[in-house]
Design an enzyme around this catalytic site. Structure first.
Site, PDB file in Angstrom:
ATOM      1  N   LYS A 178      50.060  43.726  31.073  1.00  0.00           N
ATOM      2  CA  LYS A 178      50.927  42.745  30.385  1.00  0.00           C
ATOM      3  C   LYS A 178      50.296  42.366  29.055  1.00  0.00           C
ATOM      4  CE  LYS A 178      48.099  39.026  31.023  1.00  0.00           C
ATOM      5  NZ  LYS A 178      47.369  38.425  29.911  1.00  0.00           N
ATOM      6  N   ASP A 191      47.666  34.697  37.180  1.00  0.00           N
ATOM      7  CA  ASP A 191      48.664  35.552  36.525  1.00  0.00           C
ATOM      8  C   ASP A 191      49.306  36.542  37.496  1.00  0.00           C
ATOM      9  OD1 ASP A 191      46.450  37.100  36.792  1.00  0.00           O
ATOM     10  OD2 ASP A 191      46.328  37.729  34.690  1.00  0.00           O
TER      11      ASP A 191
HETATM   12  O1  C5P Z   1      43.379  31.950  38.515  1.00  0.00           O
HETATM   13  P1  C5P Z   1      42.289  32.847  38.036  1.00  0.00           P
HETATM   14  O2  C5P Z   1      41.252  33.079  39.107  1.00  0.00           O
HETATM   15  O3  C5P Z   1      42.776  34.127  37.480  1.00  0.00           O
HETATM   16  O4  C5P Z   1      41.578  32.094  36.851  1.00  0.00           O
HETATM   17  C1  C5P Z   1      40.309  32.483  36.356  1.00  0.00           C
HETATM   18  C2  C5P Z   1      39.678  31.308  35.641  1.00  0.00           C
HETATM   19  O5  C5P Z   1      40.424  31.006  34.475  1.00  0.00           O
HETATM   20  C3  C5P Z   1      39.680  30.025  36.451  1.00  0.00           C
HETATM   21  O6  C5P Z   1      38.522  29.911  37.210  1.00  0.00           O
HETATM   22  C4  C5P Z   1      39.740  28.960  35.372  1.00  0.00           C
HETATM   23  O7  C5P Z   1      38.453  28.765  34.849  1.00  0.00           O
HETATM   24  C5  C5P Z   1      40.545  29.613  34.276  1.00  0.00           C
HETATM   25  N1  C5P Z   1      41.973  29.246  34.293  1.00  0.00           N
HETATM   26  C6  C5P Z   1      42.362  27.963  33.855  1.00  0.00           C
HETATM   27  N2  C5P Z   1      43.701  27.638  33.834  1.00  0.00           N
HETATM   28  C7  C5P Z   1      44.641  28.533  34.196  1.00  0.00           C
HETATM   29  C8  C5P Z   1      44.275  29.838  34.623  1.00  0.00           C
HETATM   30  C9  C5P Z   1      42.938  30.152  34.647  1.00  0.00           C
HETATM   31  O8  C5P Z   1      41.520  27.138  33.494  1.00  0.00           O
HETATM   32  N3  C5P Z   1      45.935  28.190  34.139  1.00  0.00           N
END
Ligand code: C5P
Length: 289
Positions: free
Chosen positions: A11, A137
């Protein structure tokens, strides 16, 4: 179970805005997401026992469950079935840690394989919910196409497709840590915000130049200056080669440009590849479902 295969499209973020930090430590986002034809291929096969992931040499951290395994476990819990042994193979083309959602796309493709094989009636929104338990995502990667993603990334609104165009994606050689960049952005005063509403209007009108002109990603303001310089150089090159607009995707470092003209896109791709090995040519994709 015979071997089952799904494509896992990368993406790009046509717009990425951060609305604020939340009490749970995550950030509230407003992103316009677009699936592209650069993709990995994911194959899964039932085995006698256990969960095995084959990545053709890519590093898998020892002693930690992979996102693929965690998502498969969440899937079988959700459909109240014991998890069979599974062998999952990733044929990687999308660069990792590139802002292109490549890792999440692989997990989403695995979830679609499991749904097709074990629970074909499972609604797409339920598969997105299962995906969301392993990454912000994931819901978009399960759905694909063009969508507005809000909240942490789980609130999806389908959008009219990106008008037909060619996408050149160029990843510089450094990597960016997603949690680090989210951390940095809290201490940065954003100089610019994307015109998301204008971009949605341009999608509605099928106005490719209007979309391209409005693309912007606030993470560019949080990059260390040396990195920001290189991102800016790639963006300028894409524009000089004829892109209607260019922006960084996700937490970077991949920069992508939208081209109306196929031969200009091919030329940009081969010229940039002389400096940046990981440069790709792709098209926008419609939703998977
Ligand atoms: O959800 P995911 O594990 O992919 O996110 C990775 C990191 O990105 C999280 O630990 C957080 O630090 C940050 N993040 C965030 N806000 C979001 C998505 C991700 O702060 N909406």
């Amino acid at each position: 179970m015979k071997r089952m295969t799904q494509q896992a499209p990368a993406k790009v973020n046509l717009a990425l805005d951060i609305l604020g930090r939340r009490p749970d430590g995550y950030h509230d986002m407003r992103m316009v997401m677009q699936a592209v034809s650069l993709c990995d291929t994911v194959t899964a096969e039932e085995t006698e026992e256990g969960f095995a992931l084959h990545t053709g040499g890519d590093f898998i951290p020892a002693g930690k469950k992979t996102l693929e395994q965690r998502a498969a476990e969440a899937f079988f819990t959700a459909i109240s079935r014991p998890m069979p042994g599974l062998s999952v193979t990733l044929e990687k083309r999308t660069p990792a840690y590139a802002g292109l959602g490549g890792g999440s796309a692989d997990v989403a493709a695995l979830l679609r394989i499991l749904r097709d094989r074990y629970c074909p009636d499972l609604p797409g929104t339920e598969l997105e919910r299962i995906g969301f338990t392993v990454g912000s995502d994931m819901p978009f990667c399960v759905r694909g196409g063009t969508a507005l993603a809000e909240g942490r990334g789980e609130r999806l609104t389908p959008l009219p497709p990106l008008p037909r165009c060619h996408v050149v994606l160029c990843k510089p050689a450094f990597s960016v840590s997603t949690p680090d960049l989210f951390e940095r952005i809290d201490g940065v005063r954003l100089r610019r915000r994307p015109d998301t509403l204008g971009l949605l209007g341009a999608l509605e009108a099928g106005d490719l130049a209007g979309v391209a002109r409005r693309m912007y990603n606030v993470f560019e303001d949080a990059l260390p200056p040396r990195r920001a310089g290189e991102i800016g150089e790639i963006r300028n090159s894409l524009i000089q080669y004829g892109a209607l607009g260019a922006s960084m995707s996700g937490t970077g470092p991949t920069v992508f440009g939208l081209f109306r003209d196929a031969s200009a896109a091919r030329h940009a791709c081969s010229a940039l590849r002389e400096t940046y090995r990981e440069t790709f040519l792709a098209q926008g994709l419609e939703p998977v479902e």
